[in-house]
Design an enzyme around this catalytic site. Structure first.
Site, mmCIF file in Angstrom:
data_model
loop_
_atom_site.group_PDB
_atom_site.id
_atom_site.type_symbol
_atom_site.label_atom_id
_atom_site.label_comp_id
_atom_site.label_asym_id
_atom_site.label_seq_id
_atom_site.Cartn_x
_atom_site.Cartn_y
_atom_site.Cartn_z
ATOM 1 N N PRO A 2 2.343 11.149 12.394
ATOM 2 C CA PRO A 2 2.513 12.342 11.772
ATOM 3 C C PRO A 2 1.765 12.344 10.244
ATOM 4 O O PRO A 2 2.123 11.663 9.459
ATOM 5 C CB PRO A 2 3.831 12.680 11.586
ATOM 6 C CG PRO A 2 4.620 11.480 12.278
ATOM 7 C CD PRO A 2 3.610 10.648 12.496
ATOM 8 N N GLU A 3 1.046 13.459 10.070
ATOM 9 C CA GLU A 3 0.433 13.471 8.715
ATOM 10 C C GLU A 3 1.105 14.985 8.247
ATOM 11 O O GLU A 3 1.556 15.612 9.019
ATOM 12 C CB GLU A 3 -0.967 13.385 8.704
ATOM 13 C CG GLU A 3 -1.617 12.035 9.020
ATOM 14 C CD GLU A 3 -2.991 11.526 8.635
ATOM 15 O OE1 GLU A 3 -3.402 12.244 7.481
ATOM 16 O OE2 GLU A 3 -3.660 11.007 9.526
ATOM 17 N N LYS A 59 4.381 15.233 3.037
ATOM 18 C CA LYS A 59 4.612 14.725 4.491
ATOM 19 C C LYS A 59 5.989 14.450 4.498
ATOM 20 O O LYS A 59 6.654 14.285 5.580
ATOM 21 C CB LYS A 59 4.119 13.490 4.714
ATOM 22 C CG LYS A 59 2.391 13.115 4.528
ATOM 23 C CD LYS A 59 1.809 11.840 4.783
ATOM 24 C CE LYS A 59 0.473 12.011 4.452
ATOM 25 N NZ LYS A 59 0.031 10.595 4.437
ATOM 26 N N ARG A 263 -7.445 -0.809 4.309
ATOM 27 C CA ARG A 263 -7.331 0.145 5.585
ATOM 28 C C ARG A 263 -8.647 0.195 6.243
ATOM 29 O O ARG A 263 -9.682 0.329 5.667
ATOM 30 C CB ARG A 263 -7.087 1.593 5.154
ATOM 31 C CG ARG A 263 -5.725 1.872 4.208
ATOM 32 C CD ARG A 263 -4.596 1.643 5.123
ATOM 33 N NE ARG A 263 -3.122 1.407 4.693
ATOM 34 C CZ ARG A 263 -2.270 0.777 5.037
ATOM 35 N NH1 ARG A 263 -2.421 -0.225 5.770
ATOM 36 N NH2 ARG A 263 -0.929 0.519 4.258
#
Length: 273
Positions: A2-3, A59, A263
């Site tokens: 989920p973003e 978020k 990342r």
DNA sequence: AGTGCGACCCGAACGC
DNA sequence: TGCGTTCGGGTCGCAC
């Protein structure tokens, strides 16, 4: 995972079913989901709180209760389900809210990464994660001047700084790659070297990428009867993220994968100089 | 103050 | 085929 768009979609669907219902009590099965206060106080204070509304900030999912805000961060895999008391408790269900409607709201999270905070309303800007957050993508104060001012002190790669929730909220690793591709900015470019034109593009495409994803989430959710199952569909439309064996949709060159700030990062070396 | 990195988790993907 | 290993995702807290 989920973003911001997924959280927005989940918020809207939870609102439809939770508004006006009361939390009778909460059962915490896995303690580490509760970040604040301690588990005992969390369970004690949340008793008999009405859910007046559902909101979102960055978020974070926000349950607007009588005396508290319940903040819920889903991290990668957090999901909510509606069930009944007699339904078997599944392996990854970690927090169970009993509602006055005789239903249960269950928080499920395979990775146990999600966090919840129960914070007194008067303390919401003094305690907890909301006080650190930057601007929403659609905030009118989000201007190139605001960004350049934040960026000028930062020598980190722009990709890392896009993920900094203290500047703009809601951009995760996947959307950061998409936004930089559309802006034609190399993810390794130092934030302090970002130009005014770059900054304007970052604002434009952040709104576009996140906004499109919300629209997709919004259209998808109607086919689901519960609040889960909304993740993933937008990923079919990604341009560069995860496409390291594919070609750039603009110029046809190979998409390359590298690491930025630890990342996984995907970009087109030709389009993003 | 800005930066870098480990910790938190565990299923999936990968390597042998 | 079956095993062990690595990876990834967002955020926090600690060390420099």
């Amino acid at each position: 995972m989920p973003e911001l768009p997924e959280v927005e979609t989940v918020k809207e669907s939870l609102k439809l079913r939770l508004k006006g219902k009361k939390i009778v009590d909460a059962k915490i099965i896995y303690d580490n989901i509760i970040a604040y206060p301690d588990v005992e106080n969390f369970a004690l204070k949340i008793k008999n709180q009405m859910i007046n509304d559902m909101k979102r900030r960055g978020k974070f999912l926000i349950f607007d209760l009588d005396d508290f805000y319940l903040l819920s961060h889903l991290r990668m895999e957090g999901k909510y389900f509606f069930k009944f008391k007699d339904d078997k408790i599944l392996k990854h269900e970690h927090v169970i809210f009993n509602l006055d409607s005789n239903e249960q709201l269950r928080y499920m999270d395979t990775r146990k990464f999600g966090k919840m905070y129960l914070i007194e309303k008067e303390n919401i800007l003094n305690i907890g994660p909301l006080k650190e957050l930057g601007l929403e993508p659609w905030d009118e104060n989000l201007t190139s001047g605001y960004l350049l001012n934040k960026y000028k002190k930062k020598r980190l790669p722009i990709k890392s700084v896009l993920l900094d929730q203290g500047i703009i909220v809601g951009i995760g690793n996947i959307y950061a790659d998409e936004i930089l591709f559309l802006c034609k900015i190399n993810p390794l470019k130092r934030a302090c070297d970002i130009t005014e034109k770059d900054a304007k593009n970052i604002i434009k495409y952040t709104k576009e990428v996140l906004g499109e994803a919300i629209k997709k989430g919004g259209t998808t959710i109607r086919t689901y009867s519960s609040v889960d199952g909304v993740h993933g569909l937008f990923q079919e439309e990604l341009l560069v993220h995860g496409k390291d064996k594919g070609k750039c949709p603009k110029c046809g060159e190979n998409i390359v994968k590298t690491r930025v700030g630890g990342r996984g990062t995907y970009y087109c070396e030709n389009c993003q100089k």
